[in-house]
Design an enzyme around this catalytic site. Structure first.
Site, PDB file in Angstrom:
ATOM      1  N   ASP A  88       0.665  -1.182  -0.088  1.00  0.00           N
ATOM      2  CA  ASP A  88       0.216   0.091   0.080  1.00  0.00           C
ATOM      3  C   ASP A  88       0.767   1.275  -0.028  1.00  0.00           C
ATOM      4  OD1 ASP A  88      -2.293   1.253  -0.165  1.00  0.00           O
ATOM      5  OD2 ASP A  88      -2.538   1.394   2.051  1.00  0.00           O
ATOM      6  N   ASN A 121     -11.027  -2.586  -5.107  1.00  0.00           N
ATOM      7  CA  ASN A 121     -10.528  -1.489  -5.844  1.00  0.00           C
ATOM      8  C   ASN A 121     -11.084  -1.375  -7.293  1.00  0.00           C
ATOM      9  OD1 ASN A 121      -7.111  -2.892  -4.778  1.00  0.00           O
ATOM     10  ND2 ASN A 121      -8.374  -0.956  -4.068  1.00  0.00           N
TER      11      ASN A 121
HETATM   12  C1  IPE Z   1      -5.501  -2.802  -0.075  1.00  0.00           C
HETATM   13  O1  IPE Z   1      -5.179  -1.494  -0.170  1.00  0.00           O
HETATM   14  C2  IPE Z   1      -5.429  -3.567  -1.441  1.00  0.00           C
HETATM   15  C3  IPE Z   1      -4.124  -3.817  -1.933  1.00  0.00           C
HETATM   16  C4  IPE Z   1      -3.020  -3.099  -1.587  1.00  0.00           C
HETATM   17  C5  IPE Z   1      -4.067  -4.197  -3.270  1.00  0.00           C
HETATM   18  P1  IPE Z   1      -6.239  -0.317  -0.545  1.00  0.00           P
HETATM   19  O2  IPE Z   1      -5.476   1.040  -0.526  1.00  0.00           O
HETATM   20  O3  IPE Z   1      -7.156  -0.732  -1.501  1.00  0.00           O
HETATM   21  O4  IPE Z   1      -6.829  -0.474   1.023  1.00  0.00           O
HETATM   22  P2  IPE Z   1      -7.911   0.594   1.782  1.00  0.00           P
HETATM   23  O5  IPE Z   1      -9.041   1.046   0.619  1.00  0.00           O
HETATM   24  O6  IPE Z   1      -7.206   1.607   2.110  1.00  0.00           O
HETATM   25  O7  IPE Z   1      -8.359  -0.037   2.877  1.00  0.00           O
HETATM   26  C1  IPE Z   2      -1.672   0.194  -3.484  1.00  0.00           C
HETATM   27  O1  IPE Z   2      -1.515   1.602  -3.415  1.00  0.00           O
HETATM   28  C2  IPE Z   2      -2.089  -0.502  -4.865  1.00  0.00           C
HETATM   29  C3  IPE Z   2      -3.279  -0.731  -4.979  1.00  0.00           C
HETATM   30  C4  IPE Z   2      -4.391  -0.783  -4.206  1.00  0.00           C
HETATM   31  C5  IPE Z   2      -3.397  -1.347  -6.325  1.00  0.00           C
HETATM   32  P1  IPE Z   2      -2.654   2.612  -3.291  1.00  0.00           P
HETATM   33  O2  IPE Z   2      -2.809   2.946  -4.723  1.00  0.00           O
HETATM   34  O3  IPE Z   2      -3.846   2.184  -2.360  1.00  0.00           O
HETATM   35  O4  IPE Z   2      -1.959   3.718  -2.586  1.00  0.00           O
HETATM   36  P2  IPE Z   2      -2.518   4.740  -1.393  1.00  0.00           P
HETATM   37  O5  IPE Z   2      -3.044   4.240  -0.440  1.00  0.00           O
HETATM   38  O6  IPE Z   2      -3.591   5.585  -2.250  1.00  0.00           O
HETATM   39  O7  IPE Z   2      -1.277   5.724  -1.275  1.00  0.00           O
HETATM   40 MG    MG Z   3      -3.945   2.347  -0.405  1.00  0.00          MG
END
Ligand code: IPE
Ligand code: IPE
Ligand code: MG
Length: 260
Positions: free
Chosen positions: A25, A73
């Site tokens: 993340d 997502n």
């Molecule tokens: C979790 O991250 C999913 C992945 C890393 C693929 P998210 O960024 O989607 O999680 P939330 O929405 O902050 O809980």
């Molecule tokens: C994780 O990084 C990747 C996926 C969930 C695909 P994020 O895109 O959630 O990054 P933040 O949390 O917005 O910084």
């Molecule tokens: Mg995230």
């Protein structure tokens, strides 16, 4: 003797996690901090994936599970989802050959039916190509959700029950596990979440019942071998009790040492 205490599990100091699961993340925030579009963070994140896979394979980790795209997502802006899908495809095209040369076995968990046919074909081809490999197992969780996994396992068990003549099926934990997407894979020992959020976000809900959590504030694109070492070190200094008392674990460890 040791009254059923799992000495191996309780050992402090040297044991390597056999299975590491990571919520990668922080890509979006990494990019935003650099005044770049969020998608630049996803591209940078794919380099961190390569570093992590290589390091874990070198260290003898048996299974590495990476959360690449959650069942939630899809709620992101259409353009971001499209770029993530494209990146998924190009990463597979670029990396699978090398993973195969390094004897990595690839497994994909999640509801792949939602992906384009081309991506589904590539996933299948990658699994077939690497299916007999004996090195590290790399699990990519894509369109995966822990709740989805539990539901699909329940559905499989219902089908089994229906197929039984009397319609009855005794559902045990072992039977349930055999129906999960991770059937045959030991539960994660260490769960790492980068990006600082302290939640599971619907990752392996069933499988992480006794997994050790390590939270890192580092944003995923910046994650590297040093941070991974730090997480493994923290894990090695935990006492896993699985419901026992600390004293039980310690005395089981002492008995084992004396027996050696
Ligand atoms: C979790 O991250 C999913 C992945 C890393 C693929 P998210 O960024 O989607 O999680 P939330 O929405 O902050 O809980
Ligand atoms: C994780 O990084 C990747 C996926 C969930 C695909 P994020 O895109 O959630 O990054 P933040 O949390 O917005 O910084
Ligand atoms: Mg995230």
């Amino acid at each position: 003797m040791n009254a059923g205490v799992d000495v191996e599990a309780g050992t402090v100091g040297v044991r390597m996690p056999k299975h590491i699961a990571i919520v990668m993340d922080g890509n979006g925030r990494w990019a935003q901090a650099k005044h770049l579009p969020r998608t630049a963070g996803h591209h940078a994140g794919s380099k961190a994936v390569r570093r992590t896979v290589e390091y874990c394979a070198q260290q003898g980790v048996e299974v590495l599970s990476l959360f690449a795209f959650s069942s939630e997502n899809w709620r992101r802006p259409k353009e971001e989802v499209e770029i993530l899908m494209r990146l998924f495809m190009t990463t597979l095209k670029q990396e699978v050959k090398r993973l195969n040369e390094n004897k990595v076995r690839l497994l994909f968990i999640g509801d792949r039916g939602a992906f384009s046919q081309a991506l589904q074909d590539k996933i299948k081809e990658s699994e077939q190509l690497t299916g007999e490999n004996t090195g590290m197992t790399l699990i990519i969780a894509a369109n995966y959700g822990g709740r989805w996994d539990i539901c699909q396992a329940a559905e499989r068990l219902i089908q089994q029950a229906v197929a039984n003549n009397d319609g009855h099926l005794k559902v045990t934990e072992a039977l349930f596990e055999d129906s999960l997407a991770t059937a045959g894979i030991a539960d994660p020992d260490l769960f790492i979440r980068t990006g600082g959020e302290k939640r599971i976000s619907n990752f392996m809900l069933w499988q992480m019942a006794y997994t050790e959590f390590f939270n890192s504030a580092v944003l995923w694109p910046d994650f590297n071998e040093d941070y991974l070492r730090e997480a493994i070190f923290a894990y090695q200094n935990r006492q896993r009790r699985f419901g026992h008392t600390g004293e039980q674990i310690e005395s089981a460890q002492n008995n084992t040492k004396n027996e050696l």
